[in-house]
Design a protein around this motif. Sequence first.
Motif, mmCIF file in Angstrom:
data_model
loop_
_atom_site.group_PDB
_atom_site.id
_atom_site.type_symbol
_atom_site.label_atom_id
_atom_site.label_comp_id
_atom_site.label_asym_id
_atom_site.label_seq_id
_atom_site.Cartn_x
_atom_site.Cartn_y
_atom_site.Cartn_z
ATOM 1 N N PRO A 92 0.255 -1.383 -0.254
ATOM 2 C CA PRO A 92 0.067 0.154 0.167
ATOM 3 C C PRO A 92 0.730 0.931 -0.194
ATOM 4 O O PRO A 92 1.459 1.470 0.446
ATOM 5 C CB PRO A 92 -0.695 -0.041 1.179
ATOM 6 N N THR A 93 0.951 2.446 -0.987
ATOM 7 C CA THR A 93 1.708 3.367 -1.352
ATOM 8 C C THR A 93 0.106 4.485 -1.913
ATOM 9 O O THR A 93 -0.423 4.232 -2.103
ATOM 10 C CB THR A 93 2.285 3.225 -2.087
ATOM 11 N N ALA A 94 0.582 5.221 -0.016
ATOM 12 C CA ALA A 94 -0.122 6.806 -0.844
ATOM 13 C C ALA A 94 0.633 7.139 -2.517
ATOM 14 O O ALA A 94 1.687 7.719 -2.504
ATOM 15 C CB ALA A 94 0.066 7.730 0.145
ATOM 16 N N VAL A 95 -0.706 7.948 -4.084
ATOM 17 C CA VAL A 95 0.327 8.168 -4.695
ATOM 18 C C VAL A 95 0.319 9.459 -5.124
ATOM 19 O O VAL A 95 -1.474 9.782 -4.984
ATOM 20 C CB VAL A 95 0.052 7.112 -6.142
ATOM 21 N N LYS A 96 0.847 10.146 -5.368
ATOM 22 C CA LYS A 96 0.344 11.787 -5.125
ATOM 23 C C LYS A 96 -0.821 12.412 -6.924
ATOM 24 O O LYS A 96 0.116 11.664 -7.860
ATOM 25 C CB LYS A 96 1.902 12.339 -5.281
ATOM 26 N N MET A 97 -1.546 12.482 -7.456
ATOM 27 C CA MET A 97 -2.416 13.214 -7.543
ATOM 28 C C MET A 97 -2.030 14.141 -8.191
ATOM 29 O O MET A 97 -2.942 14.644 -8.931
ATOM 30 C CB MET A 97 -3.634 12.728 -7.968
ATOM 31 N N THR A 98 -1.743 14.705 -7.826
ATOM 32 C CA THR A 98 -1.578 16.593 -7.967
ATOM 33 C C THR A 98 -0.102 17.208 -8.775
ATOM 34 O O THR A 98 0.995 16.292 -8.493
ATOM 35 C CB THR A 98 -1.499 17.724 -6.939
ATOM 36 N N ALA A 99 0.260 18.202 -9.217
ATOM 37 C CA ALA A 99 1.503 18.367 -9.576
ATOM 38 C C ALA A 99 2.817 18.095 -8.856
ATOM 39 O O ALA A 99 2.111 19.387 -8.502
ATOM 40 C CB ALA A 99 1.339 18.737 -11.153
ATOM 41 N N THR A 100 3.898 18.206 -9.626
ATOM 42 C CA THR A 100 4.911 18.946 -8.839
ATOM 43 C C THR A 100 5.772 19.673 -9.542
ATOM 44 O O THR A 100 6.575 19.704 -11.149
ATOM 45 C CB THR A 100 5.628 17.906 -8.553
ATOM 46 N N GLU A 101 6.558 20.668 -8.470
ATOM 47 C CA GLU A 101 7.105 21.610 -10.140
ATOM 48 C C GLU A 101 8.435 21.191 -10.657
ATOM 49 O O GLU A 101 9.267 20.392 -9.839
ATOM 50 C CB GLU A 101 7.679 22.937 -8.939
ATOM 51 N N GLY A 102 8.465 21.185 -11.725
ATOM 52 C CA GLY A 102 10.044 20.933 -12.346
ATOM 53 C C GLY A 102 9.932 20.559 -14.345
ATOM 54 O O GLY A 102 8.236 19.751 -14.507
#
Length: 622
Positions: free
Chosen positions: A297-307
């Motif tokens: 189980p892993t929480a995945v970021k669903m929003t953008a990261t700068e770069g």
Amino acid sequence: FTKAKTPQAGSFKINLPSISMMFHRLITRTLPRSARSISTRRLIVNNTRPVALSYNLRCFSTAQTITNPAMICRQCEQTKDHFACTTVGVCGKTAETSAMQDALIHVVKCVSLWANAAREAGATEGQLAAANIWTLRSVFSTLTNVNFSEERIAEYVREGMAIKKELEKLAPSSPPTGPVAEIDLLGKSLQELEEFGLSVSLPLREAAMGNDDCFSLTEVATYGAKGVCAYAAHSYQLGKMDGSVMKDLHEVFGKLASDEADMEGLLANALKVGDISGRVLCMLDDAHASTFGAPEPTAVKMTATEGKAILISGHDLRDLGALLKQTEGTGVNVYTHGEMLPAHGYPGLKKYNHLVGNYGTAWQNQKFEFATFPGPIVVTTNCIIEPRRAYRDRLYSMNEVGVDGVSHIGASSDFSKVIQQAQSMKGFKKTITPTQYHTVGFNHRSVLPLANQVIEAIQSGALSRIVLIGGCDGSQWDRNYFTELAEELPDDSLILTMGCAKNRFIRSEKLLGATLSNGMPRVLDMGQCNDSYSAIVVANELAKALDCTVNDLPLSLALSHLEQKAAAVLLALLNMGVKNIRLGPSLPAYVTPNVMNVLVENYNLMPTTNAQDDVKKIMAGE
């Protein structure tokens, strides 16, 4: 569903009036404009005789009739009017591409007959290695939303003919016989290959068999086998293959080479596809875990990261691993899309810090999502659709995927051009807040340790029902059924999900962060459609623990089907004896009423209706 006899409308009729006139009309509608001419072209079968292609296509369940269609394709759920695509595919496939795919599948049957003969003559799997991988890749290329390039498909045809020549050397004393075994397309032009494809199109093959129900079973087996080949190709990419799988697949296609209306044999062939599918899904599950570690189980970021950024879509985790390795230290972030979302749960992939999150939703939204992504996009497998100009110059295909005018990354998996393009683009200008997450990684290896909690919740009444909602997503409005179904289920129900159909409800405000009374999440994301094996393992283990059958569990299945991988999963479930499956949003167009009645009577396969009514029946155990 009724036990009514197959209606008269369930047939294809071949009319043979003016051969030259009718043939010319069809050819001028289906060949590329550059290939059209006033003179009638000859369509050659086995290089011997011209074939007239004038026919009426009539639906199994309605009075709809189409005369002289430019193409006939009904392999996916979204086929036009749930009947057949007859001018251009809903997916965007042209009549020319459809004919080329029909030609390729016929060559697969030819190669399969020779592979079967070679095995009977004592050939080893090592000697058949080229035929094995060619079979997987060529069949995979004919799945919905994989390959739209006639030239790429023609390459598979030519390669298949060369492989056939090599197989002939392995069975000199006991060669297969018949028109399919004798196909010879070496040296044929693109136009000639298209013409051959027209000669083996769906209505002509159905007419040759002369029995609607038997031909329906050939389509069931064909489309299921296509899905199995796709899953096996994923496994092969990771170094896992079983010679018995290829032997059985070649036997399936060998049976499909016959026009004999053998009801019993064709039914057995379709069920055999289900058996192979279950074994391949197990093999693929092991391949993923042994290569990248057991998902967790892993929480995945669903929003953008700068770069700077690269987006990767499709299913093939090996390609994602290669991309992550090559982008390490380059300052470029990698995002997953669609069915790549579950990749974040694998230790061998999530160890890369620049695998920063997931962007977008399911495949059908890519024309908008790819256009707005500020970097290059790599599509490893299905699904791809005709790209817009807004991103065509930064779109890359891999493996069996093909779109004319789109850059293709070869077998070396060299992403250097992709990385250079990403570095030259702006990327995301800022990190989006508030950050949103979705948890993946509930593979059977993670869920089974929770089995005691699930059993206690069932026995105490804290858990009313387990509902599996999975499969393929699509563009039709009625697929909102699966959103409504998930949201209508009571708060004490557990939802298992897999495949891109999860995108219909994983962002639901009602379900975000929802838990059962024992603290377990209400929604467990088990992975890609490729990970269907996880659900099978969990169901079997729960049944053992509760001393009952899978069909006696407080478990209901609602499957969203679209293409041939879903057909393979369905056949695997039916082969295991799983009953009471709801299938939607519509039933396959290639299944006759009589064949459907068999599925209803033996497995209680049922169509989805509306979410409110279905939830009432699901909660009542129906």
